[in-house]
Design an enzyme around this catalytic site. Sequence first.
Site, PDB file in Angstrom:
ATOM      1  N   GLY A  54      46.386  43.998  45.514  1.00  0.00           N
ATOM      2  CA  GLY A  54      45.353  44.915  44.314  1.00  0.00           C
ATOM      3  C   GLY A  54      46.515  44.932  42.711  1.00  0.00           C
TER       4      GLY A  54
ATOM      5  N   GLU B 213      44.530  37.407  36.766  1.00  0.00           N
ATOM      6  CA  GLU B 213      44.293  35.605  36.464  1.00  0.00           C
ATOM      7  C   GLU B 213      45.100  34.873  37.430  1.00  0.00           C
ATOM      8  OE1 GLU B 213      43.528  35.003  32.111  1.00  0.00           O
ATOM      9  OE2 GLU B 213      43.698  32.796  32.757  1.00  0.00           O
TER      10      GLU B 213
ATOM     11  N   HIS C 125      46.064  36.165  40.535  1.00  0.00           N
ATOM     12  CA  HIS C 125      46.134  36.125  41.763  1.00  0.00           C
ATOM     13  C   HIS C 125      44.335  35.426  41.636  1.00  0.00           C
ATOM     14  CE1 HIS C 125      47.609  39.688  42.255  1.00  0.00           C
ATOM     15  NE2 HIS C 125      48.046  39.940  42.875  1.00  0.00           N
TER      16      HIS C 125
END
Length: 282
Positions: free
Chosen positions: A29, A33, A35
């Site tokens: 989580g 950017e 990811h």
Amino acid sequence: MPVVVHTRAELAGARAALTGTVAVVMTMGALHEGHETLLRAARDRADQVIVTVFVNPLQFGPNEDFDRYPRTLDVDLEVCRRAGADLVFAPSVADMYPGGEPAVRVDPGPLGTDLEGLSRPGFFHGVLTVVLKLLQLTRPDLAFFGEKDYQQLTLVRRMCRDLDVPVEVVGVPTVREPDGLALSSRNRYLSAVERTVALGLSRALRAGAEAAEAGRDAGAVLAAAHASFGAGGPGARLDYLVLTDPDLEPGPVRGPARLLVAAWVGDTRLIDNAPIRLDPAH
Ligand code: PAF
């Protein structure tokens, strides 16, 4: 919006409905950017993209930031939507580890106790165990990991090879801020002053790469990287700065190589790395 599931039973149902090539992007989580770039790379190669969002307690040491690790599911879902994810699996700890912490874990071998593993005992046992579990649960054809966590990527590749896990592991280059700082969920812990200090990591990598491009040998490349890291003054505590084989194998380095750095900036531990091409004549 992607389909969002929280339990294994829901995941099994949603996974069964997916057709074509399936990719997974595993995350804890706090998506940024970097990811998003992973998700888009997955989107380009696969018909369906699954994202997992799980802060894995197994890979945090007793004095690490498990409790304060950012949990931002609503924002994460928006990133997943924007990047075209089809399915998000965000399980609870009880769902991932219904019998409590697993007694059987994946042993990362000798590389698991070097570099990150030296400072973070048990870290890669925790990472590989959850990665293997998530691969079993999501059954992807492709799994995308960032090169930012280069040792992790190398170990995941090795695990899949050594344990015959039928998935293609794809590495995706690191995304950086314009000033060179590698994107990381932990950057949000940095104060403005610490953020400037943190630039020492990417500066060291750049100096090393430039020395290699100028035809310098491994010793000179490392010396240039060290000098550049130290040039920022006090504030960052270096953990390691090493030049190694691109597969992180021990032995002399020639031709393609990898420069890896880890440092503490205040209470935050940051890592970064870059490909280096040494002159094979050295
Ligand atoms: O890189 C990460 O975010 C984590 O180590 C991973 C691969 C999601 C496993 O928890």
